[in-house]
Design a protein around this motif. Structure first.
Motif, PDB file in Angstrom:
ATOM      1  N   ILE A  20      -7.654   5.011   9.979  1.00  0.00           N
ATOM      2  CA  ILE A  20      -7.628   4.006  11.030  1.00  0.00           C
ATOM      3  C   ILE A  20      -6.496   4.314  11.995  1.00  0.00           C
ATOM      4  N   LEU A  50     -15.287  -4.127  10.130  1.00  0.00           N
ATOM      5  CA  LEU A  50     -14.441  -3.327   9.253  1.00  0.00           C
ATOM      6  C   LEU A  50     -14.645  -3.595   7.772  1.00  0.00           C
ATOM      7  N   SER A 105      -3.933   3.686   7.599  1.00  0.00           N
ATOM      8  CA  SER A 105      -3.652   3.572   9.024  1.00  0.00           C
ATOM      9  C   SER A 105      -2.576   4.574   9.421  1.00  0.00           C
TER      10      SER A 105
END
Length: 218
Positions: A74, A34, A42
């Protein structure tokens, strides 16, 4: 101590030692996978939402706008609203990341991931969400969504991490919880009125993207 019990203790100790190595390896794999994704947001939400659910379509639209604005998206990498977010990001040509957890159910990863990381431990997965996301968006969801949301709120409230934008999407869905926090927790002195400032609530994907742009400069 009987020998059989001593063998059992030694065996358990060995298992725990090997588990530590597995934990360390999972953390290292996550960091390496990552580290280059860039500014990311996210998105959390129910794994049980279907494609014909309006919230699925709302999530897909939101992720699409975020990807077009230059943010990686994400998710937990699974079905439902995670799939919707990954699909929206992928359709926009953006980075679509899935932090996939191994579970006995709801564990299949979706087909819209440009980067997939596999995890066995929830706490490591949550560490990655916090470390690499510059904003959190909580769509309607269940215990998993609440877990991720309150993990971030507690870390910010206790100043274990720097504050970052936390957005609750859907005033109808989240309104009851916010009223309960205000009427039960704050009124009883279990939380401070200022704790309500740790997050914002929006209904429009465009408003969410505008809010994030104000706080995360690319």
């Amino acid at each position: 101590m009987p020998k059989s019990k001593q063998y059992l203790i030694d065996d358990l100790s060995m298992q725990e030692s090997w588990r530590l190595f597995k934990i360390m390896a999972e953390i290292v794999d996550g960091f390496e996978s990552l580290s280059d994704i860039g500014p990311a947001v996210s998105i959390f939400g129910s794994a049980r939402a279907k494609p014909d659910d309006p919230v699925y379509q709302l999530t897909q639209n939101l992720a699409n706008l975020l990807a077009k604005a230059g943010y990686a998206v994400i998710t937990g990498g699974g079905p439902g609203l995670m799939e919707a977010a990954n699909k929206g990001a992928a359709d926009a040509g953006g980075s679509s990341v899935g932090l996939h957890i191994h579970l006995p159910f709801e564990q299949q990863s979706n087909d819209f991931l440009s980067l997939k990381c596999d995890f066995r431990y929830f706490f490591i997965r949550k560490m990655m969400f916090v470390k690499y996301a510059m904003a959190y968006i909580a769509m309607p969801g269940g215990f998993g969504t609440l877990d991720e949301l309150f993990e971030a709120l507690v870390l910010i409230q206790t100043r274990r991490i720097r504050p970052f934008p936390i957005i609750l999407m859907g005033s109808d869905f989240w309104g009851g919880m916010i009223d309960w926090i205000r009427e039960r927790l704050i009124s009883a002195g279990y939380a401070n009125p200022a704790d309500l400032d740790l997050f914002v609530v929006y209904d429009s994907p465009e408003d969410v993207v505008t809010f994030i742009k104000r706080h995360i400069v690319l």
